[in-house]
Motif scaffolding. Sequence first.
Motif, PDB file in Angstrom:
ATOM      1  N   ARG A  70      40.479  11.787   9.456  1.00 41.45           N
ATOM      2  CA  ARG A  70      39.727  10.723   8.805  1.00 41.45           C
ATOM      3  C   ARG A  70      40.641   9.496   8.533  1.00 41.45           C
ATOM      4  NH1 ARG A  70      35.338  10.923   5.352  1.00 41.45           N
ATOM      5  NH2 ARG A  70      35.205   9.287   3.658  1.00 41.45           N
ATOM      6  N   LEU A  71      41.723   9.667   8.031  1.00 38.14           N
ATOM      7  CA  LEU A  71      42.716   8.554   7.883  1.00 38.14           C
ATOM      8  C   LEU A  71      43.042   7.745   9.060  1.00 38.14           C
ATOM      9  CD1 LEU A  71      45.111   9.695   4.813  1.00 38.14           C
ATOM     10  CD2 LEU A  71      43.547   7.947   4.846  1.00 38.14           C
ATOM     11  N   ALA A  72      43.548   8.522  10.108  1.00 36.95           N
ATOM     12  CA  ALA A  72      43.732   8.029  11.267  1.00 36.95           C
ATOM     13  C   ALA A  72      42.572   7.010  11.910  1.00 36.95           C
ATOM     14  CB  ALA A  72      44.291   8.957  12.261  1.00 36.95           C
ATOM     15  N   LEU A  73      41.438   7.531  11.828  1.00 34.06           N
ATOM     16  CA  LEU A  73      40.159   7.052  12.210  1.00 34.06           C
ATOM     17  C   LEU A  73      40.080   5.616  11.388  1.00 34.06           C
ATOM     18  CD1 LEU A  73      37.902   9.703  13.109  1.00 34.06           C
ATOM     19  CD2 LEU A  73      38.990   8.266  14.495  1.00 34.06           C
ATOM     20  N   ARG A  74      40.113   5.810  10.097  1.00 36.08           N
ATOM     21  CA  ARG A  74      39.880   4.708   8.890  1.00 36.08           C
ATOM     22  C   ARG A  74      40.860   3.789   9.369  1.00 36.08           C
ATOM     23  NH1 ARG A  74      37.528   5.254   3.780  1.00 36.08           N
ATOM     24  NH2 ARG A  74      37.951   3.411   2.147  1.00 36.08           N
ATOM     25  N   GLU A  75      42.075   3.996   9.364  1.00 40.41           N
ATOM     26  CA  GLU A  75      43.170   2.886   9.440  1.00 40.41           C
ATOM     27  C   GLU A  75      43.207   2.235  10.848  1.00 40.41           C
ATOM     28  OE1 GLU A  75      45.012   1.219   7.300  1.00 40.41           O
ATOM     29  OE2 GLU A  75      44.068   2.460   5.611  1.00 40.41           O
ATOM     30  N   THR A  76      42.924   2.946  11.887  1.00 43.24           N
ATOM     31  CA  THR A  76      42.891   2.157  13.114  1.00 43.24           C
ATOM     32  C   THR A  76      41.780   1.210  12.956  1.00 43.24           C
ATOM     33  OG1 THR A  76      43.420   4.126  14.365  1.00 43.24           O
ATOM     34  CG2 THR A  76      42.246   2.666  15.640  1.00 43.24           C
ATOM     35  N   ALA A  77      40.590   1.529  12.502  1.00 42.75           N
ATOM     36  CA  ALA A  77      39.491   0.619  12.390  1.00 42.75           C
ATOM     37  C   ALA A  77      40.143  -0.909  11.382  1.00 42.75           C
ATOM     38  CB  ALA A  77      38.277   1.106  11.820  1.00 42.75           C
ATOM     39  N   GLY A  78      40.627  -0.549  10.610  1.00 42.38           N
ATOM     40  CA  GLY A  78      41.090  -1.210   9.507  1.00 42.38           C
ATOM     41  C   GLY A  78      42.286  -2.226  10.249  1.00 42.38           C
ATOM     42  N   THR A  79      43.151  -1.590  10.855  1.00 47.25           N
ATOM     43  CA  THR A  79      44.154  -2.264  11.562  1.00 47.25           C
ATOM     44  C   THR A  79      43.661  -3.397  12.715  1.00 47.25           C
ATOM     45  OG1 THR A  79      45.786  -0.791  11.228  1.00 47.25           O
ATOM     46  CG2 THR A  79      46.213  -2.189  12.882  1.00 47.25           C
ATOM     47  N   LEU A  80      42.468  -2.758  13.512  1.00 48.18           N
ATOM     48  CA  LEU A  80      41.858  -4.050  14.272  1.00 48.18           C
ATOM     49  C   LEU A  80      41.253  -4.936  13.729  1.00 48.18           C
ATOM     50  CD1 LEU A  80      40.497  -1.209  16.737  1.00 48.18           C
ATOM     51  CD2 LEU A  80      42.477  -2.813  17.058  1.00 48.18           C
TER      52      LEU A  80
ATOM     53  N   ARG B 293      49.460  -1.662   8.251  1.00 45.42           N
ATOM     54  CA  ARG B 293      48.619  -2.701   7.842  1.00 45.42           C
ATOM     55  C   ARG B 293      49.162  -3.205   6.625  1.00 45.42           C
ATOM     56  NH1 ARG B 293      43.151  -2.723   5.439  1.00 45.42           N
ATOM     57  NH2 ARG B 293      43.372  -0.237   5.187  1.00 45.42           N
ATOM     58  N   ALA B 294      49.487  -2.348   5.744  1.00 41.70           N
ATOM     59  CA  ALA B 294      49.787  -2.923   4.253  1.00 41.70           C
ATOM     60  C   ALA B 294      51.105  -3.779   4.353  1.00 41.70           C
ATOM     61  CB  ALA B 294      49.943  -1.561   3.315  1.00 41.70           C
ATOM     62  N   ALA B 295      52.133  -3.201   4.879  1.00 43.23           N
ATOM     63  CA  ALA B 295      53.462  -4.003   5.363  1.00 43.23           C
ATOM     64  C   ALA B 295      52.856  -5.381   5.764  1.00 43.23           C
ATOM     65  CB  ALA B 295      54.270  -3.075   6.206  1.00 43.23           C
TER      66      ALA B 295
ATOM     67  N   TYR C  47      41.990  -6.288  10.692  1.00 37.06           N
ATOM     68  CA  TYR C  47      42.874  -7.219  10.148  1.00 37.06           C
ATOM     69  C   TYR C  47      43.526  -8.068  11.222  1.00 37.06           C
ATOM     70  CZ  TYR C  47      43.283  -5.932   5.387  1.00 37.06           C
ATOM     71  OH  TYR C  47      43.116  -5.725   3.958  1.00 37.06           O
ATOM     72  N   ARG C  48      43.710  -7.591  12.595  1.00 45.85           N
ATOM     73  CA  ARG C  48      44.060  -8.363  13.403  1.00 45.85           C
ATOM     74  C   ARG C  48      42.958  -9.380  13.766  1.00 45.85           C
ATOM     75  NH1 ARG C  48      49.370  -8.157  14.915  1.00 45.85           N
ATOM     76  NH2 ARG C  48      49.989  -5.833  15.242  1.00 45.85           N
ATOM     77  N   LEU C  49      41.737  -9.109  13.825  1.00 45.01           N
ATOM     78  CA  LEU C  49      40.580  -9.990  14.133  1.00 45.01           C
ATOM     79  C   LEU C  49      40.618 -11.167  13.037  1.00 45.01           C
ATOM     80  CD1 LEU C  49      37.691  -7.934  15.377  1.00 45.01           C
ATOM     81  CD2 LEU C  49      39.147  -9.567  16.666  1.00 45.01           C
ATOM     82  N   GLN C  50      41.006 -10.745  11.823  1.00 51.84           N
ATOM     83  CA  GLN C  50      41.042 -11.574  10.609  1.00 51.84           C
ATOM     84  C   GLN C  50      42.088 -12.364  10.279  1.00 51.84           C
ATOM     85  OE1 GLN C  50      39.946  -8.642   7.415  1.00 51.84           O
ATOM     86  NE2 GLN C  50      37.987  -9.494   7.411  1.00 51.84           N
ATOM     87  N   GLY C  51      43.182 -12.362  11.224  1.00 53.57           N
ATOM     88  CA  GLY C  51      44.379 -12.969  11.048  1.00 53.57           C
ATOM     89  C   GLY C  51      45.211 -12.613  10.000  1.00 53.57           C
ATOM     90  N   ARG C  52      45.061 -11.284   9.440  1.00 50.36           N
ATOM     91  CA  ARG C  52      45.982 -11.142   8.115  1.00 50.36           C
ATOM     92  C   ARG C  52      47.069  -9.924   8.633  1.00 50.36           C
ATOM     93  NH1 ARG C  52      40.922  -9.571   3.790  1.00 50.36           N
ATOM     94  NH2 ARG C  52      40.361 -11.541   3.475  1.00 50.36           N
ATOM     95  N   MET C  53      47.550  -9.726   9.722  1.00 45.13           N
ATOM     96  CA  MET C  53      48.526  -9.051  10.298  1.00 45.13           C
ATOM     97  C   MET C  53      49.171 -10.035  11.488  1.00 45.13           C
ATOM     98  SD  MET C  53      47.105  -5.490  10.947  1.00 45.13           S
ATOM     99  CE  MET C  53      48.749  -4.735  11.464  1.00 45.13           C
TER     100      MET C  53
ATOM    101  N   LEU D 198      49.318   3.545  15.433  1.00 45.05           N
ATOM    102  CA  LEU D 198      49.583   2.891  13.958  1.00 45.05           C
ATOM    103  C   LEU D 198      50.963   2.680  13.865  1.00 45.05           C
ATOM    104  CD1 LEU D 198      46.724   4.700  12.234  1.00 45.05           C
ATOM    105  CD2 LEU D 198      46.681   2.327  12.520  1.00 45.05           C
ATOM    106  N   GLU D 199      51.716   3.885  13.940  1.00 42.03           N
ATOM    107  CA  GLU D 199      53.119   3.649  13.869  1.00 42.03           C
ATOM    108  C   GLU D 199      53.686   2.644  14.614  1.00 42.03           C
ATOM    109  OE1 GLU D 199      57.004   6.590  13.968  1.00 42.03           O
ATOM    110  OE2 GLU D 199      55.283   7.360  14.290  1.00 42.03           O
ATOM    111  N   SER D 200      53.348   2.519  15.793  1.00 39.64           N
ATOM    112  CA  SER D 200      53.808   1.281  16.504  1.00 39.64           C
ATOM    113  C   SER D 200      53.587   0.044  15.989  1.00 39.64           C
ATOM    114  CB  SER D 200      53.306   1.341  18.057  1.00 39.64           C
ATOM    115  OG  SER D 200      51.877   0.976  18.151  1.00 39.64           O
ATOM    116  N   GLN D 201      52.675  -0.207  15.118  1.00 37.76           N
ATOM    117  CA  GLN D 201      52.236  -1.462  14.569  1.00 37.76           C
ATOM    118  C   GLN D 201      52.943  -1.818  13.266  1.00 37.76           C
ATOM    119  OE1 GLN D 201      49.774  -3.165  16.243  1.00 37.76           O
ATOM    120  NE2 GLN D 201      50.302  -1.543  17.630  1.00 37.76           N
ATOM    121  N   LEU D 202      54.042  -1.014  12.932  1.00 40.67           N
ATOM    122  CA  LEU D 202      54.731  -1.147  11.692  1.00 40.67           C
ATOM    123  C   LEU D 202      55.674  -2.159  12.134  1.00 40.67           C
ATOM    124  CD1 LEU D 202      55.182   0.047   8.834  1.00 40.67           C
ATOM    125  CD2 LEU D 202      56.855   1.465  10.073  1.00 40.67           C
TER     126      LEU D 202
END
Length: 265
Positions: A247-257, A219-221, A259-265, A110-114
């Motif tokens: 829990r947060l690591a799992l949740r945000e990994t799913a959310g980041t993936l 993801r937010a940035a 957002y990638r599919l939705q074109g929001r990142m 996740l940090e690498s996606q910043l």
Amino acid sequence: MGAEITPVDPQRFDRSSPSAVLRLDGHPQPVIDWRTCPSAPLAWIPLRELLLGLVHTPALLLPLAAALGLALAWWWQLPRVGTAALALLLPLALSAIYSPAATTLLSSWLESQLPLASLPGPGAPVVVLLGRGDAIAAATSTAAAAQLRRDPSLSAYVSGDARSTAERLVQLGVAPSRIAGDSCARTTWENATLTAAWLGQHHPGAPVLLITDPWQLPRAARAFARQGLQVQPLAAEPQLSAPERNRLALRETAGTLLYRLQGRM
């Protein structure tokens, strides 16, 4: 996190001005400029929370994985040894996602996606905090207050959180007149779109000093940058237990993936 596909209408803001409070000398006392919205829950959020609850509960997920292994073994017509191995190994492999090593690996990914921080804009940035619950709000409000005390020209915006987070900034020495916020944003994408709408009215062109926990920050940035905002991300490390961090690591990994599919990142 979640399939945040509902279009956001900035008109959801209740734009009524905050009521003035009079001091003893009869002059108006500065108050927090806070916006509320009519209750409009997204229909898919209960389903999202149900699925996340399943993923975050090994006692439920692992037996389901074993049952899936048995079903696959029956479908593939495996011998008894293969059936037993699949029913055992599938939940065993899946259980690795709850390990400290998995938390570390997912957090590092996740940090690498910043994204890289935007170059400082011509104006003073607006400090933006995202709603993430009490434990994270304690960390983000402390980090935000430090920035605001250091530079009196800065103002703050609390997005999608309880008013108590804005009030905590006041308790930490920030003048109420420097604080605004809303309890309207229901998703990270709405944090970005509604904050961008507010900035366009009150601080057009201002860069954003975005403060949230390290897991949501990438993801937010990127969601904020998609609104055409200059973003300077700042992670605030909350005091969380190992299971909460997982829990947060799992949740945000799913959310980041997602957002990638939705074109929001």
